[in-house]
Design a protein around this motif. Structure first.
Motif, PDB file in Angstrom:
ATOM      1  N   THR A   1     -15.585  54.514 -46.088  1.00  0.00           N
ATOM      2  CA  THR A   1     -16.313  53.253 -45.971  1.00  0.00           C
ATOM      3  C   THR A   1     -17.795  53.484 -46.280  1.00  0.00           C
ATOM      4  N   ASN A   2     -18.496  52.422 -46.583  1.00  0.00           N
ATOM      5  CA  ASN A   2     -19.917  52.578 -46.885  1.00  0.00           C
ATOM      6  C   ASN A   2     -20.733  52.997 -45.670  1.00  0.00           C
ATOM      7  N   GLU A   3     -20.185  52.779 -44.473  1.00  0.00           N
ATOM      8  CA  GLU A   3     -20.831  53.317 -43.282  1.00  0.00           C
ATOM      9  C   GLU A   3     -20.755  54.846 -43.282  1.00  0.00           C
ATOM     10  N   ILE A   4     -19.611  55.378 -43.703  1.00  0.00           N
ATOM     11  CA  ILE A   4     -19.474  56.837 -43.816  1.00  0.00           C
ATOM     12  C   ILE A   4     -20.407  57.370 -44.895  1.00  0.00           C
ATOM     13  N   GLN A   5     -20.570  56.630 -45.991  1.00  0.00           N
ATOM     14  CA  GLN A   5     -21.497  57.068 -47.043  1.00  0.00           C
ATOM     15  C   GLN A   5     -22.912  57.181 -46.492  1.00  0.00           C
ATOM     16  N   ARG A   6     -23.288  56.261 -45.640  1.00  0.00           N
ATOM     17  CA  ARG A   6     -24.627  56.319 -45.053  1.00  0.00           C
ATOM     18  C   ARG A   6     -24.789  57.518 -44.123  1.00  0.00           C
ATOM     19  N   LEU A   7     -23.722  57.891 -43.439  1.00  0.00           N
ATOM     20  CA  LEU A   7     -23.776  59.110 -42.619  1.00  0.00           C
ATOM     21  C   LEU A   7     -23.991  60.347 -43.487  1.00  0.00           C
TER      22      LEU A   7
ATOM     23  N   THR B   1     -22.563  69.495 -64.247  1.00  0.00           N
ATOM     24  CA  THR B   1     -23.435  70.665 -64.351  1.00  0.00           C
ATOM     25  C   THR B   1     -23.335  71.562 -63.116  1.00  0.00           C
ATOM     26  N   ALA B   2     -22.280  71.309 -62.310  1.00  0.00           N
ATOM     27  CA  ALA B   2     -21.959  72.161 -61.144  1.00  0.00           C
ATOM     28  C   ALA B   2     -23.109  72.244 -60.151  1.00  0.00           C
ATOM     29  N   GLN B   3     -23.776  71.129 -59.917  1.00  0.00           N
ATOM     30  CA  GLN B   3     -24.849  71.067 -58.933  1.00  0.00           C
ATOM     31  C   GLN B   3     -24.366  70.321 -57.687  1.00  0.00           C
ATOM     32  N   PRO B   4     -25.031  70.516 -56.532  1.00  0.00           N
ATOM     33  CA  PRO B   4     -24.652  69.769 -55.330  1.00  0.00           C
ATOM     34  C   PRO B   4     -24.699  68.270 -55.595  1.00  0.00           C
ATOM     35  N   HIS B   5     -23.658  67.563 -55.182  1.00  0.00           N
ATOM     36  CA  HIS B   5     -23.560  66.154 -55.550  1.00  0.00           C
ATOM     37  C   HIS B   5     -23.014  65.254 -54.449  1.00  0.00           C
ATOM     38  N   ALA B   6     -22.752  65.775 -53.255  1.00  0.00           N
ATOM     39  CA  ALA B   6     -22.124  64.960 -52.219  1.00  0.00           C
ATOM     40  C   ALA B   6     -22.966  63.730 -51.872  1.00  0.00           C
TER      41      ALA B   6
ATOM     42  N   ILE C   1     -25.386  60.455 -46.445  1.00  0.00           N
ATOM     43  CA  ILE C   1     -26.744  60.394 -46.976  1.00  0.00           C
ATOM     44  C   ILE C   1     -27.757  60.796 -45.905  1.00  0.00           C
ATOM     45  N   ALA C   2     -27.579  60.294 -44.690  1.00  0.00           N
ATOM     46  CA  ALA C   2     -28.502  60.618 -43.602  1.00  0.00           C
ATOM     47  C   ALA C   2     -28.483  62.106 -43.280  1.00  0.00           C
ATOM     48  N   ARG C   3     -27.298  62.706 -43.270  1.00  0.00           N
ATOM     49  CA  ARG C   3     -27.213  64.147 -42.997  1.00  0.00           C
ATOM     50  C   ARG C   3     -27.904  64.951 -44.085  1.00  0.00           C
ATOM     51  N   HIS C   4     -27.813  64.457 -45.314  1.00  0.00           N
ATOM     52  CA  HIS C   4     -28.514  65.123 -46.417  1.00  0.00           C
ATOM     53  C   HIS C   4     -30.037  65.050 -46.189  1.00  0.00           C
ATOM     54  N   ILE C   5     -30.509  63.889 -45.795  1.00  0.00           N
ATOM     55  CA  ILE C   5     -31.945  63.726 -45.540  1.00  0.00           C
ATOM     56  C   ILE C   5     -32.409  64.667 -44.419  1.00  0.00           C
TER      57      ILE C   5
END
Length: 382
Positions: free
Chosen positions: A366-372, A309-314, A374-378
């Motif tokens: 890596t899942n550590e990068i995924q957490r970064l 649906t072309a929404q932000p998804h990162a 997510i944290a930046r999104h927060i």
């Protein structure tokens, strides 16, 4: 407008097709090709035959033009059969995505036709021996000489790297510029100065080919450049923001297989005069596995919906990938525990599930990068 969690009839048929393919074509040969550390090219040919290979390619270039939700529906089913074999089409889609995001019509026509007219693969080359998570610190150089770029450097951990018809390679025209100096360029198989060396001895996903790619004065036409100079890093990140979602889908498939194997064994194995499935300790393990599977699948579908649906998804892709891969590893580990000593032996499939799904916590960030991410999104929200 009410929320609708049902699949369309077309999506259900696609799911049935992929499920039947996994049960009939992948699962029976998975252990053999894992042991042999070989790509089952016959399966690749059959994937092409039924339309499940490179299915995200638009119809105008010979593909099925499937969306992200359809891609994850297929992914869960194929990974149920073997995560290593599923990585072959998944990694090809990873290579295709930069072209879909940044390629011109002429580039798409030229390169996508090469992998839709016959059973063929693409690849994505970002990681290097000295950097993986720090994707802006590339050492592979691209020097413009007239109407060519001359590439020198090494890429590693490249899925499909030796089998692919072409590889999207990320290189830098100026290392000091870091991400602003990165380009994305398509390098075709057989280009002089481009060699692929297969890596052996992987812990899991041994049925997919992983390669080191070496570029020595490799001359690539400027017309193969995706976007402009400096666009490469953005193209790579936009690609991974999408392609992490199929990794999550594959993780769900592995976890579902782990649950099925564990439940089946628990009903057959007896201890103290009754099946171990009757013990509450085993029931709680099975319940935890299903809780994780259902939660991961629901969020993976949500992340796919955001893409479609072309929404932000990162951030959603990062959550899906990290949560599903860790859930699947835990599920495979519990399946081994339920099997006891037999789970540690290759006679049973659960030890392979654990070996295979470990990589899902590492590749495509890596899942550590995924957490970064997510944290930046927060922190960007509050």
């Amino acid at each position: 407008m009410p929320v609708d969690f049902s699949l369309t009839e077309e999506q259900k048929e696609l799911q049935k097709l992929a499920r039947r393919f996994a049960r009939e074509q992948i699962a029976p040969i998975a252990a053999e090709y894992d042991a042999r550390e070989e790509v089952p090219w016959g399966v690749v040919e059959k994937l092409h035959e039924v339309g499940l290979l490179n299915a995200i390619v638009p119809e105008e270039y010979g593909g099925m033009g499937l969306g992200m939700l359809e891609e994850v529906i297929i992914g869960e089913e194929l990974a149920w059969g073997c995560m290593g074999i599923y990585t072959i089409p998944m990694a090809s889609d990873l290579g295709i995505t930069p072209l879909l995001l940044a390629g011109t019509h002429e580039q798409k026509e030229r390169f996508l036709r090469k992998i839709t007219q016959k059973p063929a693969l693409a690849a994505f080359a970002l990681s290097e021996p000295g950097n993986g998570s720090d994707a802006a610190a590339l050492r592979t150089r691209a020097v413009r000489q007239g109407d060519h770029y001359v590439l020198n450097g090494t890429k590693t951990w490249i899925s499909n790297g030796g089998e692919a018809e072409w590889v999207v390679v990320f290189a830098t025209v100026n290392p000091e510029a870091r991400h602003k100096g990165v380009i994305a360029i398509v390098v075709e198989k057989g280009t002089p100065g481009f060699t692929a060396h297969k890596l052996h001895g992987k812990m899991g996903q041994r049925a997919s080919g992983t390669y080191e790619l070496v570029f020595e004065d490799c001359r690539v036409p400027v017309e193969n450049l995706l976007g402009q100079e400096g666009d490469g890093f953005k193209i790579a990140m936009r690609t991974l923001d999408k392609t992490r979602i199929p990794v999550a889908a594959g993780s769900v498939g592995v976890a579902r297989r782990a649950l099925e194997e564990a439940a089946r064994y628990a009903k057959e194995r007896e201890a103290f005069g009754r099946p171990i499935a009757e013990f509450q300790a085993i029931q709680f393990k099975l319940a935890e596995m299903l809780m994780g599977i259902e939660t991961a699948r629901a969020y993976t579908y949500y992340a796919a919906w955001l893409v479609d649906t072309a929404q932000p998804h990162a951030h959603a892709a990062a959550i899906a990938k990290a949560y599903a891969s860790e859930m699947a590893f835990a599920a495979a580990n519990q399946a081994i525990q339920i099997h006891g000593g037999y789970g540690y032996m290759r006679e049973y499939p659960v030890e392979k599930l654990l070996r295979d799904v470990k990589l899902n916590q590492i590749y495509e960030g890596t899942n550590e990068i995924q957490r970064l991410i997510i944290a930046r999104h927060i922190l960007g929200q509050f």
